[in-house]
Design an enzyme around this catalytic site. Structure first.
Site, PDB file in Angstrom:
ATOM      1  CG  ASP A  89     -17.101  10.800  -6.934  1.00  0.00           C
ATOM      2  OD1 ASP A  89     -17.914   9.921  -6.588  1.00  0.00           O
ATOM      3  OD2 ASP A  89     -16.504  10.770  -8.010  1.00  0.00           O
ATOM      4  CG  HIS A 127     -25.409   8.864  -2.892  1.00  0.00           C
ATOM      5  ND1 HIS A 127     -25.233  10.212  -3.007  1.00  0.00           N
ATOM      6  CD2 HIS A 127     -26.188   8.498  -3.916  1.00  0.00           C
ATOM      7  CE1 HIS A 127     -25.881  10.649  -4.062  1.00  0.00           C
ATOM      8  NE2 HIS A 127     -26.468   9.629  -4.634  1.00  0.00           N
ATOM      9  CB  THR A 144     -19.128   3.269 -13.797  1.00  0.00           C
ATOM     10  OG1 THR A 144     -20.404   3.129 -14.429  1.00  0.00           O
ATOM     11  CG2 THR A 144     -18.911   4.715 -13.383  1.00  0.00           C
ATOM     12  CB  THR A 157     -23.108   9.813 -17.009  1.00  0.00           C
ATOM     13  OG1 THR A 157     -23.747   8.541 -16.881  1.00  0.00           O
ATOM     14  CG2 THR A 157     -24.001  10.912 -16.468  1.00  0.00           C
ATOM     15  N   PRO A 201      -8.610   5.319  -8.517  1.00  0.00           N
ATOM     16  CG  PRO A 201      -6.300   5.302  -8.860  1.00  0.00           C
ATOM     17  CD  PRO A 201      -7.539   4.509  -9.099  1.00  0.00           C
ATOM     18  CG  LEU A 246     -14.489  23.601   3.100  1.00  0.00           C
ATOM     19  CD1 LEU A 246     -15.539  24.288   3.963  1.00  0.00           C
ATOM     20  CD2 LEU A 246     -13.690  24.634   2.310  1.00  0.00           C
TER      21      LEU A 246
HETATM   22  P1  IMP Z   1     -20.954   5.942 -17.211  1.00  0.00           P
HETATM   23  O1  IMP Z   1     -21.921   6.805 -16.463  1.00  0.00           O
HETATM   24  O2  IMP Z   1     -20.655   4.650 -16.503  1.00  0.00           O
HETATM   25  O3  IMP Z   1     -21.361   5.749 -18.643  1.00  0.00           O
HETATM   26  O4  IMP Z   1     -19.555   6.712 -17.255  1.00  0.00           O
HETATM   27  C1  IMP Z   1     -19.360   7.888 -18.023  1.00  0.00           C
HETATM   28  C2  IMP Z   1     -18.395   8.823 -17.313  1.00  0.00           C
HETATM   29  O5  IMP Z   1     -19.023   9.397 -16.175  1.00  0.00           O
HETATM   30  C3  IMP Z   1     -17.136   8.146 -16.767  1.00  0.00           C
HETATM   31  O6  IMP Z   1     -16.065   9.065 -16.853  1.00  0.00           O
HETATM   32  C4  IMP Z   1     -17.476   7.871 -15.314  1.00  0.00           C
HETATM   33  O7  IMP Z   1     -16.326   7.748 -14.518  1.00  0.00           O
HETATM   34  C5  IMP Z   1     -18.274   9.116 -14.988  1.00  0.00           C
HETATM   35  N1  IMP Z   1     -19.256   8.933 -13.898  1.00  0.00           N
HETATM   36  C6  IMP Z   1     -20.506   8.451 -14.023  1.00  0.00           C
HETATM   37  N2  IMP Z   1     -21.147   8.498 -12.843  1.00  0.00           N
HETATM   38  C7  IMP Z   1     -20.302   9.032 -11.959  1.00  0.00           C
HETATM   39  C8  IMP Z   1     -20.405   9.373 -10.564  1.00  0.00           C
HETATM   40  O8  IMP Z   1     -21.450   9.197  -9.905  1.00  0.00           O
HETATM   41  N3  IMP Z   1     -19.300   9.905  -9.987  1.00  0.00           N
HETATM   42  C9  IMP Z   1     -18.174  10.146 -10.686  1.00  0.00           C
HETATM   43  N4  IMP Z   1     -18.020   9.873 -12.004  1.00  0.00           N
HETATM   44  C10 IMP Z   1     -19.091   9.315 -12.632  1.00  0.00           C
END
Ligand code: IMP
Length: 430
Positions: free
Chosen positions: A27, A55, A151, A266, A331, A359
């Site tokens: 993000d 995205h 997720t 992840t 959030p 910013l």
């Molecule tokens: P997973 O990728 O769904 O297995 O999640 C594993 C961790 O990575 C969790 O804390 C998710 O919130 C975080 N996460 C995975 N992909 C993203 C992303 O694109 N943006 C923010 N957090 C992510």
């Protein structure tokens, strides 16, 4: 020559490929930089992750406003006309999600057709992976273990399947004549494991039935068939023709399965180091790496967060920055910029230039802080006023903002892109 490459004029000169990756917890606003860079490249490639990424790209709508388009699996290059978009084998693909994104773009008048190529070797993400994701979280908590706060998109179980091999399907399998018998053996394994997990947490479980799912998977396979291809061969042909390739990272460096804040990560290689294996290209292609860092930090899900804020300041930044998950709507946790981790990551993965986003949400604060190496206390900076979009050059930026950017540069990598807002025309080059 692959017919999809024929519309592109051959280029001469030095090879010019670029990687864009996030340096924090996701993000960071990578989509904005990828979107800008897509205009300077011929091919845009996703090489890792799955529909856990999100995205959001904002395009001027021609009437003074903006249109927001969110993609989870498609490369951001789909929004730039005349680009070839590649989903490489390093991505785990939920076909239902991918098809819904293709359909949503068609509704916006963007027909992908031959401009989208998807690896036939990419791993399938199916409903059983999502069920496993949810059940694993519950079962491990029931056993007294750690919740990751995934997720829920089935990403971990799909990559685990790749490592198990025998329980996985690749997209190419969806168009193979033996799909149903293959699926039967695969589902037998999944159902056995899922039934045990469901029993462990006291949930009902209806086994996935191969006779029911084979036609659905075959239907998805048929719809994806025009896009399925050997993307490794395609990328090598594109390079041989001198085309410029942009590799778009999903998730971010601190979520990398090896280098991130394990185990709160992840399941894929999220940095430039994931490009060679995730796309099947030589390491020598990766010589320009743009790292995207937000001027503050956000994190979704569990895990360590050195500079985390709470209370009114966090709430205020969350609202101003719109910090709610693109994929899950959760959030986001909020904190100051951590230049110890950003700098370490930038050096580890070979970032050659930085893009700074976020910013705007900090503007108007009396004081901005960040964590720097070798100092127990946070470094403090005077704030800068609102209205950043009025500035057209780096030298015109308020002095405290320039001082902040200089500190980032000192501890991480040269700052070459400064995003003052989220639109394409709000990015300063330096
Ligand atoms: P997973 O990728 O769904 O297995 O999640 C594993 C961790 O990575 C969790 O804390 C998710 O919130 C975080 N996460 C995975 N992909 C993203 C992303 O694109 N943006 C923010 N957090 C992510």
């Amino acid at each position: 020559m692959d017919p999809r490459l024929e519309p592109f004029a051959a280029r001469t000169g030095n090879r010019s490929h670029t990687v864009v990756v996030g340096l924090q917890f996701g993000d960071e606003g990578k989509g904005q930089i990828v979107d800008l860079m897509a205009a300077r490249h011929d091919v845009v490639v996703r090489f890792n992750g799955g529909a856990n990424a999100g995205h959001t790209v904002r395009l001027p709508d021609g009437a003074g406003g903006e249109t927001r388009i969110a993609t989870h699996l498609l490369p951001s290059g789909v929004l730039t006309p005349d680009r070839l978009n590649v989903v490489a084998h390093g991505v785990v693909v939920d076909p239902e999600q991918l098809l819904s994104e293709i359909d949503a773009l068609a509704e916006h008048g963007i027909e992908l057709g031959a401009s989208l190529c998807v690896s036939e070797r990419a791993m399938l993400v199916a409903p059983w992976h999502k069920r496993a994701d949810a059940l694993l979280e519950k079962a491990i908590v029931a056993a007294g273990g750690l919740s990751l706060g995934t997720t829920g998109r089935g990403i971990g179980p799909a990559y685990a399947d790749r490592a198990y091999r025998v329980s996985a399907l690749r997209l190419g399998d969806l168009v193979a004549p033996d799909l149903e018998s293959h699926l039967r053996s695969v589902l037998d394994l999944h159902n056995t494991i899922l039934a045990a997990l469901a029993a462990r947490v006291g949930e009902p479980f209806e086994p996935f039935d191969a006779a029911e799912w084979a036609p659905r998977l075959a239907h998805w396979g048929e719809r994806l068939r025009p896009h399925l291809t050997d993307t490794v061969a395609l990328l090598h042909e594109a390079d041989a023709k001198g085309l410029r390739i942009l590799f778009e990272g999903a998730n971010a460096a601190l979520l990398d399965v090896d280098l991130g804040t394990w185990p709160f990560v992840t399941s894929s290689h999220t940095t430039a180091l994931g490009v060679p294996s995730g796309a099947g290209v030589p390491c020598a292609w990766v010589n320009r790496v743009i790292g995207v860092a937000k001027a503050y930090t956000s994190r979704v899900g569990e895990g360590p967060f050195e500079t985390e804020l709470s209370g009114e300041l966090a709430d205020n930044l969350r609202q101003r920055g719109g910090e709610f998950g693109t994929t899950t709507g959760r959030p986001r946790r909020i904190g100051w910029l951590d230049l110890v981790s950003v700098g370490t990551m930038a050096r580890t993965v070979g970032v050659t230039e930085l893009a700074i986003t976020g910013l705007g949400p900090l503007a108007g604060l009396p004081q901005v802080c960040c964590r720097v190496p070798g100092q127990a206390e946070l470094a403090e900076f005077a704030g800068w006023p609102d209205g950043l979009d009025a500035f057209a050059a780096y030298d015109e930026l308020p002095a405290p903002l320039q001082a902040y950017l200089a500190t980032i540069e000192q501890h991480a990598a040269p700052v070459r892109w400064i995003c003052l807002g989220r639109r394409r025309d709000q990015v300063l080059r330096r």
